[in-house]
Design an enzyme around this catalytic site. Sequence first.
Site, PDB file in Angstrom:
ATOM      1  CE1 TYR A  12      -4.009  -2.041   0.543  1.00 48.66           C
ATOM      2  CE2 TYR A  12      -2.577  -3.290   2.005  1.00 48.66           C
ATOM      3  CZ  TYR A  12      -3.750  -3.177   1.286  1.00 48.66           C
ATOM      4  OH  TYR A  12      -4.653  -4.206   1.294  1.00 48.66           O
ATOM      5  CG  HIS A  17      -6.080   2.388   1.188  1.00 44.42           C
ATOM      6  ND1 HIS A  17      -7.395   2.810   1.134  1.00 44.42           N
ATOM      7  CD2 HIS A  17      -6.057   1.377   2.079  1.00 44.42           C
ATOM      8  CE1 HIS A  17      -8.123   2.081   1.959  1.00 44.42           C
ATOM      9  NE2 HIS A  17      -7.335   1.201   2.540  1.00 44.42           N
ATOM     10  CG  ASN A  64     -10.978  -2.098   7.462  1.00 44.98           C
ATOM     11  OD1 ASN A  64     -11.115  -0.970   6.999  1.00 44.98           O
ATOM     12  ND2 ASN A  64     -11.180  -3.180   6.750  1.00 44.98           N
TER      13      ASN A  64
END
Length: 107
Positions: A12, A17, A64
């Site tokens: 990532y 993101h 998350n």
Amino acid sequence: MIVGLGNPGATYAMTRHNVGFWVVDALSSQEGIDVKKLEKGAAVGRGVLQGKNVILVKPVTFMNNSGEAVSALAHFYKIPTSRILVISDDLDLDNAVLRLRAKGGHG
């Protein structure tokens, strides 16, 4: 407290993101705030930004699960939610579009 969200790891690192990480990295570099001390599941740096005491935060968990670190740090430093700025990407927004809002949703 300024929290930059992102995901750990090379997968990532160069994706949008991780824009939250990029902003915290830019602020830390610009202001000379070292964001390397691990506390409550996040890399943390304390310093001064625009004459105000600030805590820069990069959770070391996947996005998350970042709420756990943010909540623990806010509780530890006694920071009300109204004094927390969370920076993250939003795939529903076009590139280079900024949105500020007082409350978030599930997306």
